[in-house]
Write a protein that holds these residues in place. Structure first.
Motif, PDB file in Angstrom:
ATOM      1  N   PRO A  50      10.158   1.859   4.612  1.00  0.00           N
ATOM      2  CA  PRO A  50       9.343   1.035   5.514  1.00  0.00           C
ATOM      3  C   PRO A  50       8.401   1.867   6.392  1.00  0.00           C
ATOM      4  O   PRO A  50       7.287   1.427   6.691  1.00  0.00           O
ATOM      5  CB  PRO A  50      10.388   0.297   6.358  1.00  0.00           C
ATOM      6  N   VAL A  51       8.834   3.060   6.786  1.00  0.00           N
ATOM      7  CA  VAL A  51       7.955   3.943   7.565  1.00  0.00           C
ATOM      8  C   VAL A  51       6.727   4.317   6.739  1.00  0.00           C
ATOM      9  O   VAL A  51       5.593   4.317   7.232  1.00  0.00           O
ATOM     10  CB  VAL A  51       8.717   5.217   7.992  1.00  0.00           C
ATOM     11  N   LEU A  52       6.962   4.605   5.465  1.00  0.00           N
ATOM     12  CA  LEU A  52       5.861   4.970   4.570  1.00  0.00           C
ATOM     13  C   LEU A  52       4.899   3.798   4.393  1.00  0.00           C
ATOM     14  O   LEU A  52       3.676   3.964   4.448  1.00  0.00           O
ATOM     15  CB  LEU A  52       6.442   5.396   3.221  1.00  0.00           C
ATOM     16  N   GLY A  53       5.456   2.596   4.186  1.00  0.00           N
ATOM     17  CA  GLY A  53       4.601   1.426   4.025  1.00  0.00           C
ATOM     18  C   GLY A  53       3.751   1.156   5.251  1.00  0.00           C
ATOM     19  O   GLY A  53       2.563   0.837   5.138  1.00  0.00           O
ATOM     20  N   LYS A  54       4.338   1.320   6.420  1.00  0.00           N
ATOM     21  CA  LYS A  54       3.590   1.070   7.652  1.00  0.00           C
ATOM     22  C   LYS A  54       2.546   2.158   7.900  1.00  0.00           C
ATOM     23  O   LYS A  54       1.478   1.890   8.457  1.00  0.00           O
ATOM     24  CB  LYS A  54       4.558   0.951   8.822  1.00  0.00           C
ATOM     25  N   ALA A  55       2.839   3.391   7.464  1.00  0.00           N
ATOM     26  CA  ALA A  55       1.847   4.466   7.592  1.00  0.00           C
ATOM     27  C   ALA A  55       0.632   4.170   6.722  1.00  0.00           C
ATOM     28  O   ALA A  55      -0.516   4.396   7.126  1.00  0.00           O
ATOM     29  CB  ALA A  55       2.476   5.801   7.203  1.00  0.00           C
ATOM     30  N   GLN A  56       0.890   3.674   5.525  1.00  0.00           N
ATOM     31  CA  GLN A  56      -0.215   3.326   4.625  1.00  0.00           C
ATOM     32  C   GLN A  56      -1.040   2.190   5.221  1.00  0.00           C
ATOM     33  O   GLN A  56      -2.274   2.214   5.180  1.00  0.00           O
ATOM     34  CB  GLN A  56       0.345   2.927   3.265  1.00  0.00           C
ATOM     35  N   ARG A  57      -0.354   1.210   5.785  1.00  0.00           N
ATOM     36  CA  ARG A  57      -1.059   0.085   6.395  1.00  0.00           C
ATOM     37  C   ARG A  57      -1.881   0.541   7.594  1.00  0.00           C
ATOM     38  O   ARG A  57      -3.014   0.084   7.808  1.00  0.00           O
ATOM     39  CB  ARG A  57      -0.029  -0.961   6.829  1.00  0.00           C
TER      40      ARG A  57
END
Length: 266
Positions: A50-57
């Motif tokens: 989830p941290v990775l997904g939010k960083a991409q967003r």
């Protein structure tokens, strides 16, 4: 699947969807049990997904704002996924209310949600199309009604090309879009990167997506860099997505890696 979950026509709620699984990772509710189960299997091996997904967003929205502040007023978000607030059109229109945004995805559920969200939107459209057919996508009348390829634009390929197999020639597809873009246009691209990714988590992600319409395809960083042929890469180049904007608050490193870059059409 609960009795309350809406299933649009043409959607198989027993088939994992990358867009819906990503929605779950970002904390959304537009997903089914099969998507949650698939995401949970990966999160068990890579708890920081989830941290990775939010960083991409976060990077997607930063690049959108950057381009809007530079005077770009048209945005083509291909592989847009299920809408997550704030959206590209909200970010762009906060800078220039006359900005035009087209969201594109081949998942019919994405189109259903985007169309509902954008029903009253001015200068915003949602199109069901496939990046693997660029002529049909760019020639769609809903795209041409809002996007003028004779003027600078931002094309977003966020988390998309790891779902496009080598047999479909992703570099060639990107070149088709690049050739329609005028100098001064920008492209942002991100995809799962083999370099540095935890092998067990990568293997699990590839395994659970093997029977989906778009199996996961990790690529090495040097392969991703070649996607920017014909563009001038902005600093810091193609790097881990959480490292691209160094003056923003730091985001921890993650077990799986997404490489991201932004290029300017020469």
């Amino acid at each position: 699947m609960s009795e309350q979950e809406f299933v649009p026509p043409g959607v198989d709620p027993t088939q994992m969807s990358h867009a819906r699984a990503y929605d779950y990772v970002l904390g959304g509710k537009n997903n089914y049990a099969v998507d949650r189960e698939a995401a949970a299997q990966v999160i068990a091996l890579a708890p920081d997904l989830p941290v990775l997904g939010k960083a991409q967003r976060r990077l997607l929205l930063r690049v959108t704002r950057m381009c809007a502040e530079q005077g770009i007023d048209q945005f083509l978000d291909i592989g847009a996924g299920i809408p997550t607030a704030p959206n590209v059109h909200e970010t762009a229109k906060a800078v220039n209310p006359h900005s035009r945004v087209v969201y594109v995805d081949y998942d019919p559920l994405v189109t259903v949600h985007n169309s509902a969200l954008l029903a009253d939107g001015d200068g915003v459209a949602s199109v069901e199309a496939d990046v693997r057919d660029p002529d049909a996508l760019m020639g769609d009348p809903r795209v041409s009604a809002l996007i003028d390829f004779d003027r600078p634009l931002l094309v977003l390929f966020v988390g998309l090309f790891h779902l496009v197999a080598d047999e479909h020639d992703p570099a060639g597809l990107i070149a088709r879009f690049r050739d329609r873009m005028v100098p001064g246009s920008h492209m942002m691209l991100s995809q799962f990167c083999a370099d540095g990714s935890d092998p067990a988590a990568r293997a699990k992600l590839e395994e659970i997506s093997a029977d989906s319409p778009s199996p996961m395809c990790f690529r090495r960083r040097e392969e991703i860099v070649r996607f920017f042929d014909g563009f001038q890469l902005m600093e810091p180049g193609v790097v881990d997505v959480q490292d691209w904007w160094p003056d923003e608050p730091a985001i921890p490193q993650t077990g799986l890696k997404v490489a991201a870059g932004v290029g300017t059409k020469l």
